[in-house]
Design a protein around this motif. Structure first.
Motif, PDB file in Angstrom:
ATOM      1  N   MET A   1      -8.154  10.095   7.585  1.00 31.93           N
ATOM      2  CA  MET A   1      -7.037   9.393   6.965  1.00 31.93           C
ATOM      3  C   MET A   1      -6.944   9.613   5.458  1.00 31.93           C
ATOM      4  O   MET A   1      -5.872   9.584   4.885  1.00 31.93           O
ATOM      5  CB  MET A   1      -7.119   7.893   7.267  1.00 31.93           C
ATOM      6  N   GLY A   2      -8.056   9.855   4.815  1.00 24.88           N
ATOM      7  CA  GLY A   2      -8.030  10.106   3.378  1.00 24.88           C
ATOM      8  C   GLY A   2      -7.254  11.348   2.994  1.00 24.88           C
ATOM      9  O   GLY A   2      -6.864  11.518   1.836  1.00 24.88           O
ATOM     10  N   SER A   3      -6.987  12.210   3.960  1.00 20.26           N
ATOM     11  CA  SER A   3      -6.233  13.429   3.657  1.00 20.26           C
ATOM     12  C   SER A   3      -4.802  13.115   3.215  1.00 20.26           C
ATOM     13  O   SER A   3      -4.125  13.968   2.648  1.00 20.26           O
ATOM     14  CB  SER A   3      -6.244  14.385   4.844  1.00 20.26           C
ATOM     15  N   VAL A   4      -4.353  11.900   3.437  1.00 23.74           N
ATOM     16  CA  VAL A   4      -3.042  11.483   2.933  1.00 23.74           C
ATOM     17  C   VAL A   4      -2.994  11.667   1.414  1.00 23.74           C
ATOM     18  O   VAL A   4      -1.958  12.010   0.856  1.00 23.74           O
ATOM     19  CB  VAL A   4      -2.762  10.000   3.305  1.00 23.74           C
ATOM     20  N   PHE A   5      -4.129  11.496   0.753  1.00 28.41           N
ATOM     21  CA  PHE A   5      -4.180  11.540  -0.711  1.00 28.41           C
ATOM     22  C   PHE A   5      -4.662  12.879  -1.257  1.00 28.41           C
ATOM     23  O   PHE A   5      -4.937  12.990  -2.450  1.00 28.41           O
ATOM     24  CB  PHE A   5      -5.067  10.402  -1.224  1.00 28.41           C
ATOM     25  N   LYS A   6      -4.760  13.899  -0.417  1.00 22.72           N
ATOM     26  CA  LYS A   6      -5.175  15.227  -0.872  1.00 22.72           C
ATOM     27  C   LYS A   6      -4.000  15.934  -1.547  1.00 22.72           C
ATOM     28  O   LYS A   6      -2.849  15.606  -1.325  1.00 22.72           O
ATOM     29  CB  LYS A   6      -5.645  16.078   0.317  1.00 22.72           C
ATOM     30  N   GLY A   7      -4.313  16.923  -2.342  1.00 23.05           N
ATOM     31  CA  GLY A   7      -3.278  17.760  -2.919  1.00 23.05           C
ATOM     32  C   GLY A   7      -3.158  17.675  -4.423  1.00 23.05           C
ATOM     33  O   GLY A   7      -2.308  18.319  -5.009  1.00 23.05           O
ATOM     34  N   GLY A   8      -3.980  16.866  -5.067  1.00 28.44           N
ATOM     35  CA  GLY A   8      -4.000  16.864  -6.519  1.00 28.44           C
ATOM     36  C   GLY A   8      -3.060  15.905  -7.212  1.00 28.44           C
ATOM     37  O   GLY A   8      -3.104  15.791  -8.429  1.00 28.44           O
ATOM     38  N   ARG A   9      -2.205  15.219  -6.477  1.00 26.08           N
ATOM     39  CA  ARG A   9      -1.269  14.285  -7.122  1.00 26.08           C
ATOM     40  C   ARG A   9      -1.869  12.902  -7.318  1.00 26.08           C
ATOM     41  O   ARG A   9      -1.333  12.088  -8.049  1.00 26.08           O
ATOM     42  CB  ARG A   9      -0.005  14.161  -6.277  1.00 26.08           C
ATOM     43  N   TRP A  10      -2.988  12.633  -6.626  1.00 22.60           N
ATOM     44  CA  TRP A  10      -3.597  11.313  -6.638  1.00 22.60           C
ATOM     45  C   TRP A  10      -4.932  11.334  -7.354  1.00 22.60           C
ATOM     46  O   TRP A  10      -5.650  12.322  -7.318  1.00 22.60           O
ATOM     47  CB  TRP A  10      -3.805  10.818  -5.205  1.00 22.60           C
ATOM     48  N   GLU A  11      -5.269  10.214  -7.955  1.00 19.16           N
ATOM     49  CA  GLU A  11      -6.565  10.033  -8.585  1.00 19.16           C
ATOM     50  C   GLU A  11      -7.239   8.829  -7.929  1.00 19.16           C
ATOM     51  O   GLU A  11      -6.622   7.758  -7.813  1.00 19.16           O
ATOM     52  CB  GLU A  11      -6.380   9.766 -10.073  1.00 19.16           C
ATOM     53  N   CYS A  12      -8.492   9.005  -7.492  1.00 17.86           N
ATOM     54  CA  CYS A  12      -9.247   7.892  -6.939  1.00 17.86           C
ATOM     55  C   CYS A  12      -9.760   7.066  -8.124  1.00 17.86           C
ATOM     56  O   CYS A  12     -10.463   7.582  -8.990  1.00 17.86           O
ATOM     57  CB  CYS A  12     -10.412   8.386  -6.080  1.00 17.86           C
ATOM     58  N   VAL A  13      -9.380   5.792  -8.154  1.00 19.05           N
ATOM     59  CA  VAL A  13      -9.734   4.929  -9.284  1.00 19.05           C
ATOM     60  C   VAL A  13     -10.762   3.869  -8.907  1.00 19.05           C
ATOM     61  O   VAL A  13     -11.116   3.022  -9.723  1.00 19.05           O
ATOM     62  CB  VAL A  13      -8.477   4.272  -9.904  1.00 19.05           C
ATOM     63  N   GLY A  14     -11.227   3.894  -7.676  1.00 10.47           N
ATOM     64  CA  GLY A  14     -12.234   2.936  -7.251  1.00 10.47           C
ATOM     65  C   GLY A  14     -12.256   2.786  -5.750  1.00 10.47           C
ATOM     66  O   GLY A  14     -11.649   3.581  -5.019  1.00 10.47           O
ATOM     67  N   TYR A  15     -12.952   1.753  -5.307  1.00 12.31           N
ATOM     68  CA  TYR A  15     -13.086   1.475  -3.878  1.00 12.31           C
ATOM     69  C   TYR A  15     -12.980  -0.020  -3.651  1.00 12.31           C
ATOM     70  O   TYR A  15     -13.301  -0.814  -4.532  1.00 12.31           O
ATOM     71  CB  TYR A  15     -14.438   1.981  -3.349  1.00 12.31           C
ATOM     72  N   ARG A  16     -12.515  -0.381  -2.467  1.00 11.08           N
ATOM     73  CA  ARG A  16     -12.521  -1.787  -2.052  1.00 11.08           C
ATOM     74  C   ARG A  16     -12.804  -1.837  -0.567  1.00 11.08           C
ATOM     75  O   ARG A  16     -12.664  -0.833   0.135  1.00 11.08           O
ATOM     76  CB  ARG A  16     -11.214  -2.485  -2.409  1.00 11.08           C
ATOM     77  N   ARG A  17     -13.157  -2.998  -0.117  1.00 13.92           N
ATOM     78  CA  ARG A  17     -13.430  -3.156   1.308  1.00 13.92           C
ATOM     79  C   ARG A  17     -12.130  -3.141   2.092  1.00 13.92           C
ATOM     80  O   ARG A  17     -11.152  -3.781   1.693  1.00 13.92           O
ATOM     81  CB  ARG A  17     -14.158  -4.465   1.551  1.00 13.92           C
ATOM     82  N   SER A  18     -12.153  -2.418   3.192  1.00 13.04           N
ATOM     83  CA  SER A  18     -10.979  -2.366   4.057  1.00 13.04           C
ATOM     84  C   SER A  18     -10.706  -3.766   4.608  1.00 13.04           C
ATOM     85  O   SER A  18     -11.625  -4.516   4.935  1.00 13.04           O
ATOM     86  CB  SER A  18     -11.206  -1.399   5.219  1.00 13.04           C
ATOM     87  N   LYS A  19      -9.441  -4.098   4.723  1.00  3.30           N
ATOM     88  CA  LYS A  19      -9.039  -5.391   5.282  1.00  3.30           C
ATOM     89  C   LYS A  19      -8.854  -5.316   6.794  1.00  3.30           C
ATOM     90  O   LYS A  19      -8.623  -6.329   7.440  1.00  3.30           O
ATOM     91  CB  LYS A  19      -7.745  -5.858   4.617  1.00  3.30           C
ATOM     92  N   ARG A  20      -8.962  -4.127   7.348  1.00  2.73           N
ATOM     93  CA  ARG A  20      -8.799  -3.962   8.785  1.00  2.73           C
ATOM     94  C   ARG A  20     -10.072  -4.398   9.492  1.00  2.73           C
ATOM     95  O   ARG A  20     -11.160  -3.904   9.188  1.00  2.73           O
ATOM     96  CB  ARG A  20      -8.472  -2.502   9.112  1.00  2.73           C
ATOM     97  N   PRO A  21      -9.980  -5.349  10.427  1.00  2.77           N
ATOM     98  CA  PRO A  21     -11.177  -5.883  11.094  1.00  2.77           C
ATOM     99  C   PRO A  21     -12.047  -4.805  11.736  1.00  2.77           C
ATOM    100  O   PRO A  21     -13.275  -4.880  11.676  1.00  2.77           O
ATOM    101  CB  PRO A  21     -10.614  -6.836  12.153  1.00  2.77           C
ATOM    102  N   GLU A  22     -11.418  -3.799  12.318  1.00  2.00           N
ATOM    103  CA  GLU A  22     -12.185  -2.750  12.992  1.00  2.00           C
ATOM    104  C   GLU A  22     -12.974  -1.880  12.019  1.00  2.00           C
ATOM    105  O   GLU A  22     -13.817  -1.091  12.430  1.00  2.00           O
ATOM    106  CB  GLU A  22     -11.297  -1.899  13.899  1.00  2.00           C
TER     107      GLU A  22
END
Length: 96
Positions: free
Chosen positions: A60-81
């Protein structure tokens, strides 16, 4: 040691090839969400455009591939699974 993993070399390109339509839609949604400088996670994108059932969540992280996005941190997923696993927080580079 190889800088690129097998996952990056084989799995992600296969996902790009076989799910190009969904990825294009997901990327458009992500860009719309992040256009005003908002931070976006894959959870935000999934809430609007869920992936096909058979898609492995690790790609799913491939949505942000391609150089237009910058990862600025991390947070816990809100999805129960996801059991509170971290997901990347992204900003469009022009808005970062």
């Amino acid at each position: 040691m190889e800088a690129t993993s097998i996952f990056e070399k084989r799995i992600l390109p296969l996902f790009e090839a076989t799910r190009a339509d969904w990825l294009e839609t997901a990327r458009l949604v992500a860009e719309e969400l992040g256009r005003d400088g908002r931070e976006v996670t894959v959870d935000d994108v999934r809430a609007i455009v869920p992936p096909p059932d058979e898609v492995d969540p690790r790609v799913m992280g491939s949505v942000f591939k391609g150089g237009r996005w910058e990862c600025v941190g991390y947070r816990r997923s809100k999805r129960p699974e996801c059991h509170n696993r971290p997901v990347g927080i992204f900003k469009l580079k022009a808005a970062a």
